[in-house]
Write a protein that holds these residues in place. Structure first.
Motif, mmCIF file in Angstrom:
data_model
loop_
_atom_site.group_PDB
_atom_site.id
_atom_site.type_symbol
_atom_site.label_atom_id
_atom_site.label_comp_id
_atom_site.label_asym_id
_atom_site.label_seq_id
_atom_site.Cartn_x
_atom_site.Cartn_y
_atom_site.Cartn_z
ATOM 1 N N TRP A 105 17.289 -9.299 -10.467
ATOM 2 C CA TRP A 105 17.706 -10.692 -10.627
ATOM 3 C C TRP A 105 16.543 -11.678 -10.699
ATOM 4 N N LEU A 106 15.434 -11.353 -10.147
ATOM 5 C CA LEU A 106 14.267 -12.233 -10.204
ATOM 6 C C LEU A 106 13.227 -11.617 -11.132
ATOM 7 N N ARG A 107 13.574 -11.569 -12.393
ATOM 8 C CA ARG A 107 12.764 -10.843 -13.362
ATOM 9 C C ARG A 107 11.324 -11.330 -13.480
ATOM 10 N N PRO A 108 11.038 -12.621 -13.321
ATOM 11 C CA PRO A 108 9.628 -13.018 -13.390
ATOM 12 C C PRO A 108 8.772 -12.437 -12.254
ATOM 13 N N LEU A 109 9.417 -12.018 -11.168
ATOM 14 C CA LEU A 109 8.679 -11.450 -10.041
ATOM 15 C C LEU A 109 8.642 -9.921 -10.072
ATOM 16 N N ARG A 110 9.035 -9.335 -11.186
ATOM 17 C CA ARG A 110 9.064 -7.878 -11.295
ATOM 18 C C ARG A 110 7.675 -7.269 -11.097
ATOM 19 N N PHE A 111 6.641 -8.003 -11.458
ATOM 20 C CA PHE A 111 5.282 -7.482 -11.296
ATOM 21 C C PHE A 111 4.964 -7.215 -9.826
ATOM 22 N N LEU A 112 5.586 -7.964 -8.912
ATOM 23 C CA LEU A 112 5.368 -7.714 -7.487
ATOM 24 C C LEU A 112 5.922 -6.351 -7.068
ATOM 25 N N VAL A 113 7.040 -5.981 -7.650
ATOM 26 C CA VAL A 113 7.627 -4.673 -7.339
ATOM 27 C C VAL A 113 6.729 -3.567 -7.878
ATOM 28 N N TRP A 114 6.197 -3.760 -9.074
ATOM 29 C CA TRP A 114 5.270 -2.766 -9.618
ATOM 30 C C TRP A 114 3.990 -2.699 -8.796
ATOM 31 N N PHE A 115 3.534 -3.846 -8.322
ATOM 32 C CA PHE A 115 2.355 -3.868 -7.452
ATOM 33 C C PHE A 115 2.637 -3.093 -6.164
ATOM 34 N N ALA A 116 3.824 -3.279 -5.580
ATOM 35 C CA ALA A 116 4.189 -2.543 -4.368
ATOM 36 C C ALA A 116 4.275 -1.046 -4.641
ATOM 37 N N ALA A 117 4.793 -0.664 -5.788
ATOM 38 C CA ALA A 117 4.891 0.758 -6.132
ATOM 39 C C ALA A 117 3.506 1.386 -6.260
ATOM 40 N N ILE A 118 2.601 0.691 -6.919
ATOM 41 C CA ILE A 118 1.243 1.210 -7.068
ATOM 42 C C ILE A 118 0.543 1.264 -5.715
ATOM 43 N N ALA A 119 0.765 0.239 -4.893
ATOM 44 C CA ALA A 119 0.156 0.222 -3.556
ATOM 45 C C ALA A 119 0.661 1.393 -2.713
ATOM 46 N N LEU A 120 1.955 1.696 -2.791
ATOM 47 C CA LEU A 120 2.497 2.824 -2.027
ATOM 48 C C LEU A 120 1.924 4.152 -2.507
ATOM 49 N N ILE A 121 1.742 4.293 -3.800
ATOM 50 C CA ILE A 121 1.137 5.527 -4.316
ATOM 51 C C ILE A 121 -0.286 5.674 -3.787
ATOM 52 N N LEU A 122 -1.046 4.586 -3.790
ATOM 53 C CA LEU A 122 -2.416 4.642 -3.279
ATOM 54 C C LEU A 122 -2.447 4.902 -1.774
ATOM 55 N N ILE A 123 -1.519 4.329 -1.030
ATOM 56 C CA ILE A 123 -1.457 4.572 0.411
ATOM 57 C C ILE A 123 -1.124 6.035 0.688
ATOM 58 N N ASP A 124 -0.176 6.593 -0.060
ATOM 59 C CA ASP A 124 0.166 8.007 0.113
ATOM 60 C C ASP A 124 -1.035 8.902 -0.193
ATOM 61 N N ALA A 125 -1.758 8.577 -1.250
ATOM 62 C CA ALA A 125 -2.962 9.354 -1.575
ATOM 63 C C ALA A 125 -4.005 9.208 -0.471
ATOM 64 N N GLY A 126 -4.133 8.012 0.079
ATOM 65 C CA GLY A 126 -5.075 7.796 1.178
ATOM 66 C C GLY A 126 -4.711 8.597 2.413
ATOM 67 N N ILE A 127 -3.427 8.685 2.716
ATOM 68 C CA ILE A 127 -2.979 9.486 3.863
ATOM 69 C C ILE A 127 -3.370 10.943 3.663
ATOM 70 N N LEU A 128 -3.162 11.453 2.463
ATOM 71 C CA LEU A 128 -3.525 12.850 2.190
ATOM 72 C C LEU A 128 -5.034 13.070 2.287
ATOM 73 N N VAL A 129 -5.798 12.144 1.742
ATOM 74 C CA VAL A 129 -7.264 12.289 1.783
ATOM 75 C C VAL A 129 -7.756 12.253 3.227
ATOM 76 N N VAL A 130 -7.277 11.315 4.014
ATOM 77 C CA VAL A 130 -7.710 11.208 5.411
ATOM 78 C C VAL A 130 -7.305 12.454 6.195
ATOM 79 N N THR A 131 -6.101 12.946 5.951
ATOM 80 C CA THR A 131 -5.626 14.140 6.659
ATOM 81 C C THR A 131 -6.508 15.347 6.360
ATOM 82 N N ILE A 132 -6.786 15.561 5.102
ATOM 83 C CA ILE A 132 -7.570 16.740 4.719
ATOM 84 C C ILE A 132 -9.031 16.592 5.141
ATOM 85 N N ARG A 133 -9.618 15.407 4.929
ATOM 86 C CA ARG A 133 -11.016 15.213 5.323
ATOM 87 C C ARG A 133 -11.202 15.343 6.826
ATOM 88 N N THR A 134 -10.262 14.813 7.600
ATOM 89 C CA THR A 134 -10.382 14.905 9.053
ATOM 90 C C THR A 134 -10.251 16.347 9.514
#
Length: 146
Positions: A105-134
């Protein structure tokens, strides 16, 4: 204007009018990616981190309490996800619902949802990297090779 030119002009005007129409609304895949990012992050924190660290730390999970920095943050998030399941699921559901409403419904703010999706993917990758490196660092330190 002769009839042939008028027909060509009408055809060009119809094509231009057809192109200017708005495209029909499509369902955005960003909320689905946000939901999958949350589920992946939760599973990584609640299941992967404790199992990997319990198997690789010489002192077991008790040794995880002595960590500092990013590994400490991952460990604290892991314990929070394991011991506060209902609250974590409620927050994940609320954010996913908000992402769906924002992208629908708030189509002009759709980029925020995409930003959140990309941020979550990067956070998940960071969790995996920290887990394995530690796990590798603690195992290497305990082995005495380095």
């Amino acid at each position: 204007m002769n009839p042939g030119t008028a027909r060509k002009l009408d055809r060009v005007l119809r094509q231009l009018a057809r192109r200017s129409r708005l495209k029909p609304r499509r369902f955005s895949t960003a909320p689905l990616i946000v939901a999958l990012g949350f589920v992946t992050g939760y599973q990584s924190l609640a299941r992967l981190v404790p199992r990997v660290w319990a198997a690789t730390f010489p002192g077991g999970l008790e040794q995880a309490e002595t960590l500092f920095g990013w590994p400490s943050l991952v460990w604290r998030l892991s314990t929070a996800c394991r011991f506060h399941f209902l609250e974590v699921v409620i927050v994940m559901g609320m954010v996913t619902t908000l992402a769906f409403v924002t992208s629908t419904w708030l189509r002009p703010l759709r980029f925020l949802v995409w930003f959140a999706a990309i941020a979550l993917i990067l956070i998940d990758a960071g969790i995996l990297v920290v887990t394995i490196r530690t796990a590798l660092a603690v195992t290497a330190d305990a082995s005495g090779l380095f």
